[in-house]
Design an enzyme around this catalytic site. Structure first.
Site, mmCIF file in Angstrom:
data_model
loop_
_atom_site.group_PDB
_atom_site.id
_atom_site.type_symbol
_atom_site.label_atom_id
_atom_site.label_comp_id
_atom_site.label_asym_id
_atom_site.label_seq_id
_atom_site.Cartn_x
_atom_site.Cartn_y
_atom_site.Cartn_z
ATOM 1 N N LYS A 66 -4.687 6.195 15.092
ATOM 2 C CA LYS A 66 -4.346 5.236 13.246
ATOM 3 C C LYS A 66 -6.591 6.087 13.726
ATOM 4 O O LYS A 66 -6.458 6.740 13.792
ATOM 5 C CB LYS A 66 -4.301 4.104 13.357
ATOM 6 C CG LYS A 66 -3.091 4.186 13.629
ATOM 7 C CD LYS A 66 -2.132 3.880 12.296
ATOM 8 C CE LYS A 66 -0.886 4.221 12.202
ATOM 9 N NZ LYS A 66 0.191 3.756 11.306
ATOM 10 N N ASP A 108 2.152 -1.250 12.005
ATOM 11 C CA ASP A 108 0.727 -1.929 11.373
ATOM 12 C C ASP A 108 0.748 -1.945 11.377
ATOM 13 O O ASP A 108 -1.160 -3.500 11.372
ATOM 14 C CB ASP A 108 0.715 -1.127 9.613
ATOM 15 C CG ASP A 108 0.340 0.661 9.108
ATOM 16 O OD1 ASP A 108 -0.535 1.212 10.292
ATOM 17 O OD2 ASP A 108 1.527 0.355 8.347
ATOM 18 N N GLY A 145 -5.487 8.541 5.670
ATOM 19 C CA GLY A 145 -4.065 9.277 6.107
ATOM 20 C C GLY A 145 -2.801 9.531 4.955
ATOM 21 O O GLY A 145 -2.719 10.811 5.242
ATOM 22 N N LYS A 168 0.940 -1.491 0.033
ATOM 23 C CA LYS A 168 0.129 0.074 0.352
ATOM 24 C C LYS A 168 0.871 0.999 0.217
ATOM 25 O O LYS A 168 0.899 2.244 -0.583
ATOM 26 C CB LYS A 168 -0.623 -0.010 0.915
ATOM 27 C CG LYS A 168 -1.464 0.877 0.902
ATOM 28 C CD LYS A 168 -3.354 0.190 1.774
ATOM 29 C CE LYS A 168 -2.688 1.076 4.081
ATOM 30 N NZ LYS A 168 -2.756 1.514 4.145
ATOM 31 N N SER A 169 2.043 1.264 0.610
ATOM 32 C CA SER A 169 2.804 2.428 0.836
ATOM 33 C C SER A 169 3.389 2.759 -0.672
ATOM 34 O O SER A 169 3.626 3.826 -1.151
ATOM 35 C CB SER A 169 3.849 2.301 1.972
ATOM 36 O OG SER A 169 3.106 1.887 3.388
ATOM 37 N N ARG A 187 2.998 6.087 -3.325
ATOM 38 C CA ARG A 187 3.986 7.175 -3.533
ATOM 39 C C ARG A 187 4.500 6.248 -5.006
ATOM 40 O O ARG A 187 4.812 7.852 -5.550
ATOM 41 C CB ARG A 187 4.917 6.564 -3.125
ATOM 42 C CG ARG A 187 5.313 6.789 -1.206
ATOM 43 C CD ARG A 187 6.051 6.586 -0.280
ATOM 44 N NE ARG A 187 5.762 6.740 0.986
ATOM 45 C CZ ARG A 187 4.951 6.717 1.784
ATOM 46 N NH1 ARG A 187 3.914 6.180 1.768
ATOM 47 N NH2 ARG A 187 5.277 6.853 2.943
ATOM 48 N N SER A 210 7.031 9.338 12.723
ATOM 49 C CA SER A 210 6.150 9.183 11.657
ATOM 50 C C SER A 210 6.248 9.308 9.661
ATOM 51 O O SER A 210 7.179 10.143 9.230
ATOM 52 C CB SER A 210 5.163 10.009 11.496
ATOM 53 O OG SER A 210 4.068 10.176 10.659
ATOM 54 N N ARG A 263 -8.653 12.342 12.710
ATOM 55 C CA ARG A 263 -7.434 11.987 12.931
ATOM 56 C C ARG A 263 -6.639 13.606 12.629
ATOM 57 O O ARG A 263 -6.551 14.557 11.865
ATOM 58 C CB ARG A 263 -7.164 11.488 10.944
ATOM 59 C CG ARG A 263 -7.506 9.729 11.887
ATOM 60 C CD ARG A 263 -7.184 8.376 10.455
ATOM 61 N NE ARG A 263 -5.785 8.244 11.156
ATOM 62 C CZ ARG A 263 -5.731 7.946 9.665
ATOM 63 N NH1 ARG A 263 -5.827 6.804 9.018
ATOM 64 N NH2 ARG A 263 -4.085 7.017 10.652
#
Length: 427
Positions: free
Chosen positions: A339, A312, A92, A20-21, A25, A166, A120
């Site tokens: 989260k 996560d 997020g 997912k990350s 990107r 983060s 959030r």
């Protein structure tokens, strides 16, 4: 939704969906680059689709055909003002990273999301962006979404020490720094996932990394690339745990991303005595095959610099700990509170309702094992990882039924989750 229970073995081999990350990107870098980018094996979960639609709304041509995403990049200064507010859905990652992307855009936008995203805090990213000259504000003193943002062509470089670990804030500031004239320095509290750093280099950008210190000289130009997205270790984590805690189980997970900033769960499994093998390592793609089998587990302590490498995965690690002999302590994980839900409380409530012994703490949990789990009704509260954790827990339940409310949340990151579960049950 009624979940499958009392499954006494899992067998089979699967390829988990794309990371997912990296998927997020790849869309961002491809849009900001000059020229064409092709992305293979992207995750088609709701969060990534939100990012894709936002960049279409910002004037980027993105085609999804024959399993390949083709992006016609517009360059760092080529984004166009959208006609409407930008919908970030539940993501997020989208709202924080795109805030950094739009820092150098000379137009005003509104960014909003669903009920969960609207709770959030965004002040962690709005504060440093304001220091760079961006006009950005949200609701309450924590800058909850919706956010209003107006970027500037005269973006100032920044020297900033992150008060929290983060990757989202770090990445937002890196995207902003690429558009600022001069040297920006970002210092992390703890090292977090480094996909933005890796992909910046892949797209022809320049930066230096010295431990927790990242230096970016702006402005820069990026060039379109071919991106092959490896499988998501955060999704693989559910099957790793399922294979470890279900009797008579043996699972093979192919093409799983094993970037060193994301492999904390492998360290934890080994510390708990789990039988886990890592083979067929591809050093370029940073992927491998992971094999697990049923194991006798013992409690452990999880904290410090390990936390950002498995933040996560902590919900499913909590389930793993309920099936280990002894006590597991999770600490330094207060980030879980902001989260999709307060994951400390929601994980504890969900698993305790099924018979676990979990005490929430200010920054984590104390989990006493081994617990026999029973039927219960569990609400995901719109959190995909709570849903998948509960589905894996249900496999152990011999007494009663497990009902999962708002199971559709799982589509956020793993639309084929229940199909893959069925294949392993019948494997």
């Amino acid at each position: 939704m009624k979940l499958k229970t009392n499954i006494r073995h899992l067998h089979g081999s699967i390829r988990v969906p794309g990371d997912k990350s990296i998927s997020h990107r790849s869309i961002i870098f491809g849009s900001l680059a000059e020229g064409e980018t092709k992305v293979y094996d992207i995750l088609r979960g709701e969060d990534v689709l939100s990012t894709m639609q936002v960049f279409r709304d910002l004037g980027v041509e993105i085609e999804d055909k024959d399993g390949v995403i083709t992006i016609q990049g517009v360059g760092m200064a080529g984004l166009k003002a959208p006609q409407n507010a930008l919908n970030m859905g539940n993501s997020g990652t989208s709202i924080r990273l795109i805030s950094g992307v739009l820092a150098g855009a000379d137009f005003e936008v509104e960014m909003f999301g669903d009920d969960s995203l609207s709770k959030r805090p965004m002040d962690r990213v709005t504060l440093p962006l304001k220091k760079m000259g961006v006009s950005i504000s949200g609701q309450t003193e924590r800058d909850l979404p919706p956010l209003r943002l107006k970027g500037t062509k005269n973006l100032r470089p920044i020297h900033y020490e992150l008060p929290i670990a983060s990757a989202q804030v770090k990445s937002a500031l890196m995207f902003a720094a690429l558009q600022a004239k001069g040297e920006s320095v970002i210092i992390e509290k703890e090292c977090t996932r480094n996909h933005t750093e890796d992909m910046l280099k892949q797209f022809g950008g320049h930066l230096s990394v010295d431990g927790k210190k990242i230096t970016v000289q702006g402005p820069q130009k990026l060039t379109g690339q071919k991106v092959v997205v490896p499988g998501d270790i955060s999704s693989a984590a559910f099957w790793l745990v399922a294979g470890l805690i279900n009797p008579n189980s043996h699972l093979v997970l192919q093409n799983v991303g094993i970037n060193e900033t994301r492999t904390g769960i492998i360290d934890v499994i080994r510390a708990m005595g789990g039988k886990l093998e890592v083979t067929e390592i591809d050093p370029v793609a940073k992927s491998s095959t992971l094999t697990v089998e049923s194991s006798d587990l013992k409690g452990t302590e999880i904290g410090g610099a390990l936390i950002p490498r498995l933040i996560d995965e902590l919900p499913i690690i909590a389930l793993l700990a309920t099936q280990a002999q002894g006590v597991t302590v999770i600490k330094d994980a207060e980030e879980l509170k902001v989260k999709e839900t307060d994951r400390i409380q929601v994980v504890a409530d969900a698993l305790n309702s099924m018979g676990a012994d979990i005490t929430p703490t200010a920054d984590g949990m104390i989990i006493k094992g081994k617990s026999a789990l029973h039927g219960a009704r569990v609400n995901t509260f719109g959190d995909h990882r709570i849903g998948m954790m509960t589905a894996i827990a249900a496999l152990l339940v011999a007494d009663g039924e497990v009902e999962l409310d708002r199971a559709e949340a799982i589509n956020t990151s793993y639309p084929s989750f229940f199909d893959d579960l069925e294949s392993l049950i019948h494997g």
